[in-house]
Design a protein around this motif. Structure first.
Motif, PDB file in Angstrom:
ATOM      1  N   VAL A 416       0.840  -1.208   0.000  1.00 15.67           N
ATOM      2  CA  VAL A 416       0.000   0.000   0.000  1.00 15.67           C
ATOM      3  C   VAL A 416       0.877   1.260   0.000  1.00 15.67           C
ATOM      4  CG1 VAL A 416      -1.648   1.357   1.361  1.00 15.67           C
ATOM      5  CG2 VAL A 416      -2.020  -1.099   1.048  1.00 15.67           C
ATOM      6  N   ASN A 420       0.706   4.050  -2.901  1.00 18.97           N
ATOM      7  CA  ASN A 420       0.360   5.438  -2.569  1.00 18.97           C
ATOM      8  C   ASN A 420       1.427   6.418  -3.052  1.00 18.97           C
ATOM      9  OD1 ASN A 420      -2.178   5.149  -1.511  1.00 18.97           O
ATOM     10  ND2 ASN A 420      -1.497   4.977   0.615  1.00 18.97           N
ATOM     11  N   GLU A 432      -5.238   4.871  -0.095  1.00 20.46           N
ATOM     12  CA  GLU A 432      -5.359   3.648   0.707  1.00 20.46           C
ATOM     13  C   GLU A 432      -4.684   3.892   2.045  1.00 20.46           C
ATOM     14  OE1 GLU A 432      -4.744  -0.422  -1.036  1.00 20.46           O
ATOM     15  OE2 GLU A 432      -4.129   0.737  -2.781  1.00 20.46           O
TER      16      GLU A 432
END
Length: 435
Positions: A416, A420, A432
């Protein structure tokens, strides 16, 4: 959508690799073969992964290169330093990772990659004995010579940008010491005083890279850039740094499998990990002082994923042991065994066994490519200092331990963070959360 703050990837990207062994030559050969359409860069996120950008009706799933300006494989120029004088072709053949038929189509390009003299200190890797080394130079002189090497390479190969990647052996463990490693001034003084005990050769490479405006990536567990003095240097030069240690086999399994245990709220009694490998890395790690460096990086993964404070019933006092055994017949084909003792309902014990017969360099090569391309991207996006979003690729992610920061080791949380950062550099919102 594009982010006007990110400079385009124009011109050639020089990739200077410290080390010209199994990992380095597998990486180089694969890139050269892939750009001729003769091999597939399998395992590389930058070449294969697709991620979502945007939400709702506007969402799209795109390759990284369609979100951010990544350097093209055709624009990469390779160079290296190594203690052994063999060129990249000879070294690729000697490493016995790739078959000759997968090396020969790019033989001429590999033969042209001749290692520059290494900044080397036998005390940091006593099992290595090459003669392609700088002789009689102090730590500061080594650093100055490396800076010259970077400048010369950049000019000779007409490169617009350089990235320096450590793919050499694990050095003897250097514990961060406040007297030498906490401020840039102290580090420079120690280098100028030729303090061989506190200044590892790898620190000379990192300092030289940053001083020459090149991002630096630490692919071994060495403390090199994982010290406040180097964070200060990265800030001063506005350059990205990343490390440490490529997350290839066993730790990849651990960072992906431990979340299964944690997410399912199962208990852990113990996790025993052992490895056998026979390449040059194994030879160097057979020396206890070098293994210590590796052990520190391999042990940290589990403890930040399965945390006693968060789940005392499940993760208090589990036993975690990591071993690496040098076993020459296996060469680069490492075998990792994990024995995991877990417990479930009413405390009843169960076991999980994972036997990963991996090829170390085959797993490391795509990480080298991704780390190089994403570090170059980060530099063009004006990101500097520790690049936490690259933790996905690294065994022991760098973090500010002076402030008690805990690194993220959970593979899917790391993923994640990676997505990002790419979203943000592509001009999309980071959408996220990792909690």
């Amino acid at each position: 959508m594009s982010n006007p703050n990110v400079k385009p990837a124009e011109g050639k990207l020089g990739v200077l690799v410290v080390g010209n062994g199994a990992v380095a030559t597998t990486f180089m050969t694969g890139v050269l073969m892939a750009r001729k359409g003769l091999a597939k860069p399998v395992g590389s996120m930058t070449q294969y992964d697709k991620m979502r950008v945007g939400e709702g009706a506007g969402k799209k799933y795109l390759h990284y290169k369609d979100i951010v300006p990544l350097a093209d494989l055709k624009d990469i120029e390779f160079g290296c330093w190594d203690v052994y004088p063999a060129n990249a072709y000879e070294s690729a053949i000697n490493a016995e990772v790739l078959k000759e038929k997968d090396i020969n189509p790019v033989k001429e390009e590999l033969e042209a990659i001749k290692p520059m003299k290494a900044a080397f200190d036998h005390n940091y890797a006593s099992r290595l004995d090459g003669d392609n080394v700088m002789v009689g130079k102090t730590r500061w002189e080594m650093t100055e010579q490396l800076r010259k090497d970077i400048r010369n390479f950049k000019k000779e190969h007409n490169c617009a940008r350089i990235v320096v990647l450590w793919a050499a052996s694990t050095e003897v463990y250097v514990a961060p010491d406040e007297k030498y490693h906490y401020t840039l001034a102290d580090l420079e003084n120690a280098m100028k005083a030729d303090d061989k005990e506190h200044i590892a050769p790898s620190m000379c490479y990192a300092y030289a890279a940053l001083a020459e405006g090149a991002p630096f990536i630490m692919g071994a567990p060495n403390t090199t850039v994982d010290i406040p003095a180097m964070w200060e240097m990265a800030e001063k030069t506005k350059m990205p740094i990343a490390g440490k240690d490529f997350k290839t086999g066993q730790t990849l399994v651990k960072s992906g499998f431990a979340p299964i245990i944690g997410t399912r709220c199962l208990g852990l009694s113990g996790w025993f990990s052992t490895n056998i490998l026979g390449n040059r890395d194994g030879l160097v790690l057979d020396e206890p002082a070098n293994f210590r460096t590796k052990e520190v990086s391999k042990l940290s993964t589990l403890e930040s994923i399965l945390v006693a404070d968060e789940q005392p019933d499940l993760y208090t006092n589990y036993y975690h042991k990591v071993r690496i055994n040098y076993y020459p017949p296996r060469n680069d084909n490492k075998e990792g065994w994990d024995n995991i003792d877990i417990f479930g309902w009413m405390g009843y014990p169960m076991q999980i066994k994972i036997n990963f017969l991996c090829r170390d360099s085959i797993l490391a090569a795509p990480l080298c490519l991704d780390l190089v391309l994403l570090s170059d991207l980060a530099a063009r996006a004006g990101r500097f200092g520790t690049q936490r979003f690259l933790s996905f690729f690294l065994k022991s992610p760098m973090h500010d331990y002076t402030k008690g920061e805990v690194p993220v080791n959970h593979l899917f949380q790391q993923y994640v963070m990676l997505k990002n950062a790419i979203r943000e550099m592509g001009g999309y919102p980071a959408d996220e959360a990792i909690d």
